[in-house]
Design a protein around this motif. Structure first.
Motif: not given
Lengths: 227, 227
Positions: B114-129
């Motif tokens: 998830l972390i590795a993939t999320g780095a590519r997607s701007i909104g992904f980490f934000h959602e996780l957060l």
DNA sequence: CGTCTACTTGAACAACATCAACTAGAGTGG
DNA sequence: CCACTCTAGTTGATGTTGTTCAAGTAGACG
């Protein structure tokens, strides 16, 4: 002069868990740098119901995060010391308030800016995520303390927590009054006072005034804490 | 047949707060897709002290997150229903355990992926957060309930929480036994039982067996809750 | 030196826990 | 289908812990 030691950077600000925005090279854009703010004892940094726009890092002093019920009951979810970051919110508004326990300096970071900037940096979001997850862990631990421990165990747990976060693990300075400790532990201030007395009688601690606690027998405290 | 309704996707999985990994187009790499798992009633999904490698999304059933003290006291920090995501940890290991309250299906996602993939997607980490921050908010709210509310208020708050998360707000099915409710609210199961009886006497609820609760007077419940 | 707030200590009380007996309902096997 | 068993839940009597109310003490500050 104040009775307690001032809580200037004992762990210097921008410590290990830091998001380190202040340490960026001068090339950093100005939206990234935080805004320094000072609050006097008891001052509100943000209130329950206010818009969530910033997160904060403590530079010096102590901050308490609390919620007040209409009838005056209050629960404190945590105390934040120099280096700590607080103020995260899932929605648009703050659900708890933040107040300075003593004269306190913080740096405010605009949340939108952090999000926008973080998108460029791979490790940045991960760090932010880690800060929030640590906060979650702390709150869960506190839930166990408040939900399942005796008054003596709660006070012991509190002293050990403060000790871990203190520069001198055996001599802990308490910046907050008994009332705050009580509202953190889900007790009354009288009960907190009695438990301090009991720990003293047990030989686990010594008191030098109400705010300076010497941990004489850490093992006995850990025993009293139970976990 | 089971007494309670089965907690199959009432809010269908991958709902609003979802990280939506399962919905990616087929071009998504296989590391991104989660691993489906099934657990029977009481089974451990992960234990306290185990390595933190995955986070989980509930597909059907109910999960409780709990911590057990050596002497048997237990605190439950939350119940997770279909669509909910749980298992976040700041460090290397889980500090609470996760167990299936009833027969439960979850999807496990590898954190590193998830972390590795999320780095590519701007909104992904934000959602996780956002998911973690919501979890934090819930735990803070629970701290207030457990630290500052009476037994009656706690049970009222619990019923209202379950109602909000239920498909039918006025008829709540409780998948968990009294003992779990007690450990969630920092009470004993006897006290929980008595407070159910008291709310019934007050005309706020009606009971159809122990597990099916009809909320007759939501206002009276809110009054009992206090906040 | 006087006042204010924080803290401590004592006595009575209330809320919840504990211990115990009993009841209801689900699952099992004859 | 019925009796048996097992677990979950309820209800009652008693006990304990922490709260509440009250009075007094200790520092800090003017």
């Amino acid at each position: 002069m104040l009775q307690h030691a001032d809580f200037s950077p004992s762990l210097h600000p921008f410590a290990k868990s830091d998001i380190r925005l202040g340490h960026r090279p001068e090339t950093a854009t100005s939206v990234l740098s935080g805004m320094p703010m000072t609050y006097s004892r008891g001052a509100e940094i943000y209130g329950e119901g206010e818009a969530f726009n910033h997160i904060y890092q403590v530079v010096s002093g102590v901050v308490r995060i609390a919620k007040l019920l209409p009838d005056g009951r209050r629960q404190i979810s945590g105390f934040y010391l120099p280096g700590d970051i607080f103020g995260f919110e899932a929605g648009e508004i703050h659900h708890f308030s933040a107040e300075a326990v003593v004269q306190t300096k913080v740096i405010a970071f605009r949340w939108q800016s952090l999000i926008a900037t973080g998108a460029r940096s791979i490790g940045f979001f991960h760090e932010l995520l880690n800060v929030v997850m640590k906060d979650l862990r702390h709150t869960q631990a506190q839930l166990l303390v408040v939900g399942r421990k005796s008054a003596l165990e709660r006070v012991a747990a509190f002293l050990l927590e403060m000790s871990e976060r203190s520069a001198s693990p055996d001599l802990v300075e308490l910046p907050m009054p008994r009332h705050d400790i009580a509202d953190y532990l889900g007790l009354t201030l009288e009960t907190v006072s009695r438990m301090f007395a009991e720990l003293k009688d047990l030989g686990a601690i010594a008191l030098d005034g109400a705010r300076r606690v010497q941990l004489l027998d850490q093992d006995r405290l850990v025993g009293a804490r139970t976990n």
